[in-house]
Design a protein around this motif. Sequence first.
Motif, PDB file in Angstrom:
ATOM      1  N   MET A   1       0.836  -1.208   0.000  1.00  0.00           N
ATOM      2  CA  MET A   1       0.000   0.000   0.000  1.00  0.00           C
ATOM      3  C   MET A   1       0.866   1.252   0.000  1.00  0.00           C
ATOM      4  O   MET A   1       2.008   1.212   0.425  1.00  0.00           O
ATOM      5  CB  MET A   1      -0.908  -0.003   1.242  1.00  0.00           C
ATOM      6  N   CYS A   2       0.312   2.302  -0.451  1.00  0.00           N
ATOM      7  CA  CYS A   2       1.114   3.550  -0.608  1.00  0.00           C
ATOM      8  C   CYS A   2       1.819   3.957   0.690  1.00  0.00           C
ATOM      9  O   CYS A   2       1.515   3.431   1.757  1.00  0.00           O
ATOM     10  CB  CYS A   2       0.212   4.705  -1.028  1.00  0.00           C
ATOM     11  N   ARG A  89       2.825   5.915  -4.638  1.00  0.00           N
ATOM     12  CA  ARG A  89       1.589   5.148  -4.816  1.00  0.00           C
ATOM     13  C   ARG A  89       1.825   3.728  -5.322  1.00  0.00           C
ATOM     14  O   ARG A  89       2.613   3.508  -6.242  1.00  0.00           O
ATOM     15  CB  ARG A  89       0.687   5.885  -5.811  1.00  0.00           C
ATOM     16  N   SER A  90       1.104   2.809  -4.715  1.00  0.00           N
ATOM     17  CA  SER A  90       0.964   1.457  -5.247  1.00  0.00           C
ATOM     18  C   SER A  90      -0.516   1.324  -5.580  1.00  0.00           C
ATOM     19  O   SER A  90      -1.354   1.181  -4.676  1.00  0.00           O
ATOM     20  CB  SER A  90       1.364   0.444  -4.172  1.00  0.00           C
ATOM     21  N   ALA A  91      -0.866   1.443  -6.851  1.00  0.00           N
ATOM     22  CA  ALA A  91      -2.279   1.496  -7.222  1.00  0.00           C
ATOM     23  C   ALA A  91      -3.003   0.233  -6.777  1.00  0.00           C
ATOM     24  O   ALA A  91      -2.498  -0.878  -6.939  1.00  0.00           O
ATOM     25  CB  ALA A  91      -2.406   1.656  -8.733  1.00  0.00           C
ATOM     26  N   THR A  92      -4.168   0.411  -6.199  1.00  0.00           N
ATOM     27  CA  THR A  92      -5.026  -0.724  -5.877  1.00  0.00           C
ATOM     28  C   THR A  92      -5.451  -1.380  -7.187  1.00  0.00           C
ATOM     29  O   THR A  92      -5.743  -0.682  -8.167  1.00  0.00           O
ATOM     30  CB  THR A  92      -6.246  -0.231  -5.076  1.00  0.00           C
ATOM     31  N   MET A  95      -7.630   0.007 -10.267  1.00  0.00           N
ATOM     32  CA  MET A  95      -7.706   1.478 -10.286  1.00  0.00           C
ATOM     33  C   MET A  95      -6.678   2.043 -11.264  1.00  0.00           C
ATOM     34  O   MET A  95      -5.605   1.466 -11.446  1.00  0.00           O
ATOM     35  CB  MET A  95      -7.519   2.036  -8.875  1.00  0.00           C
ATOM     36  N   ALA A 101      -4.641  10.335  -9.939  1.00  0.00           N
ATOM     37  CA  ALA A 101      -4.868   9.385  -8.844  1.00  0.00           C
ATOM     38  C   ALA A 101      -3.801   9.496  -7.763  1.00  0.00           C
ATOM     39  O   ALA A 101      -3.879   8.821  -6.742  1.00  0.00           O
ATOM     40  CB  ALA A 101      -4.896   7.964  -9.396  1.00  0.00           C
ATOM     41  N   HIS A 114      -4.351   9.392   1.081  1.00  0.00           N
ATOM     42  CA  HIS A 114      -4.979   8.166   1.612  1.00  0.00           C
ATOM     43  C   HIS A 114      -4.052   7.008   1.339  1.00  0.00           C
ATOM     44  O   HIS A 114      -3.667   6.771   0.191  1.00  0.00           O
ATOM     45  CB  HIS A 114      -6.330   7.938   0.911  1.00  0.00           C
ATOM     46  N   ASN A 115      -3.727   6.287   2.399  1.00  0.00           N
ATOM     47  CA  ASN A 115      -2.917   5.082   2.281  1.00  0.00           C
ATOM     48  C   ASN A 115      -3.844   3.919   2.639  1.00  0.00           C
ATOM     49  O   ASN A 115      -4.233   3.775   3.784  1.00  0.00           O
ATOM     50  CB  ASN A 115      -1.733   5.232   3.261  1.00  0.00           C
ATOM     51  N   GLY A 116      -4.246   3.148   1.628  1.00  0.00           N
ATOM     52  CA  GLY A 116      -5.162   2.043   1.903  1.00  0.00           C
ATOM     53  C   GLY A 116      -6.071   1.731   0.731  1.00  0.00           C
ATOM     54  O   GLY A 116      -5.738   2.022  -0.420  1.00  0.00           O
ATOM     55  N   ARG A 117      -7.215   1.152   1.037  1.00  0.00           N
ATOM     56  CA  ARG A 117      -8.196   0.874  -0.014  1.00  0.00           C
ATOM     57  C   ARG A 117      -9.565   0.674   0.620  1.00  0.00           C
ATOM     58  O   ARG A 117      -9.676   0.323   1.792  1.00  0.00           O
ATOM     59  CB  ARG A 117      -7.827  -0.378  -0.800  1.00  0.00           C
ATOM     60  N   ASP A 145     -10.801   5.214  -5.095  1.00  0.00           N
ATOM     61  CA  ASP A 145     -11.346   5.392  -3.747  1.00  0.00           C
ATOM     62  C   ASP A 145     -10.782   6.655  -3.086  1.00  0.00           C
ATOM     63  O   ASP A 145     -11.494   7.433  -2.462  1.00  0.00           O
ATOM     64  CB  ASP A 145     -11.085   4.139  -2.889  1.00  0.00           C
ATOM     65  N   SER A 146      -9.477   6.889  -3.258  1.00  0.00           N
ATOM     66  CA  SER A 146      -8.838   8.033  -2.596  1.00  0.00           C
ATOM     67  C   SER A 146      -9.412   9.363  -3.109  1.00  0.00           C
ATOM     68  O   SER A 146      -9.633  10.292  -2.324  1.00  0.00           O
ATOM     69  CB  SER A 146      -7.329   8.011  -2.836  1.00  0.00           C
TER      70      SER A 146
HETATM   71  N1  GLN Z   1      -6.464   2.802  -3.094  1.00  0.00           N
HETATM   72  C1  GLN Z   1      -5.640   3.924  -3.372  1.00  0.00           C
HETATM   73  C2  GLN Z   1      -5.219   3.963  -4.821  1.00  0.00           C
HETATM   74  O1  GLN Z   1      -5.271   3.049  -5.557  1.00  0.00           O
HETATM   75  C3  GLN Z   1      -4.440   3.994  -2.456  1.00  0.00           C
HETATM   76  C4  GLN Z   1      -3.482   2.872  -2.743  1.00  0.00           C
HETATM   77  C5  GLN Z   1      -2.555   2.501  -1.633  1.00  0.00           C
HETATM   78  O2  GLN Z   1      -2.573   2.955  -0.503  1.00  0.00           O
HETATM   79  N2  GLN Z   1      -1.750   1.573  -1.983  1.00  0.00           N
HETATM   80  O3  GLN Z   1      -4.810   4.968  -5.266  1.00  0.00           O
END
Ligand code: GLN
Length: 250
Positions: A1-2, A89-92, A95, A101, A114-117, A145-146
């Motif tokens: 995750m980011c 960023r690590s894209a979910t 996405m 983004a 936002h760090n997460g999904r 989502d972010s």
């Molecule tokens: N879900 C968000 C996105 O894809 C944040 C990704 C993350 O935290 N790895 O941009």
Amino acid sequence: MCRHVGYLGPAVALSDLLLEPEHSLLEQTWAPADMRGGGTINADGFGVGWYRADGSTARYRAAVPMWTDQSFLETAREVRSGAVVAAVRSATVGMPVVPGACAPFTDGARLFSHNGRITGWPDSVAKLAAKLDVVDLLTLEAATDSALLWSVLRQRVLDGADPEAAVPELVGEVVAAAPDSRMNLLFSDGARLVATTWTHSLWVRREPAAVTVASEPFGPRAGWREVPDRSLVVADVRDIEVRPLAGMGE
Ligand code: GLN
């Protein structure tokens, strides 16, 4: 995750904050140490937002790995600021990988990451999305989502909500609608940082007249403190408050 970083304090060069330290945000792009819930590197883009002396913000974003953007790496040595929010960023999965983004999101005077999904995206948050007007939805910076979280939070803050209440409220709404979501949020208005932990790592560091909040600690280890999961952090250059996010997601 980011991975994200927020800093308030004496003006520093972006390179001294983000590139030079041991295990810097730049290094966390290819070698993060504590990725929970998927993702191995943070190479789908990055962004840096900073405040100018007059309180306005500037931002640089690109949908490429930070280490490949030579112009950014050089320019970061020339830009100094006393208030910064940056993210890699690590894209979910599912996405889009586009500049829009990449955090930080901004409306000019505020920065957000936002760090997460959100699990079950997008159906799980249809009710939350319905709170936005059609124009806000049609002008989301990216179908992520972010970006949706920022659009909702931004509207509430512009309507007068205190971010210290609005940020945890948003976490509560999302985890009620979409349990197992990962919701580490980071907001700044230039004078304070408001952050949450909800299943991802977060650390805080106090230095004389400065505070840093980061997904992973960097630089000298002294002074970093890990934030417990399910917490709200409200920090300015004088004080760091960490409170439990009680009564959510049960
Ligand atoms: N879900 C968000 C996105 O894809 C944040 C990704 C993350 O935290 N790895 O941009």
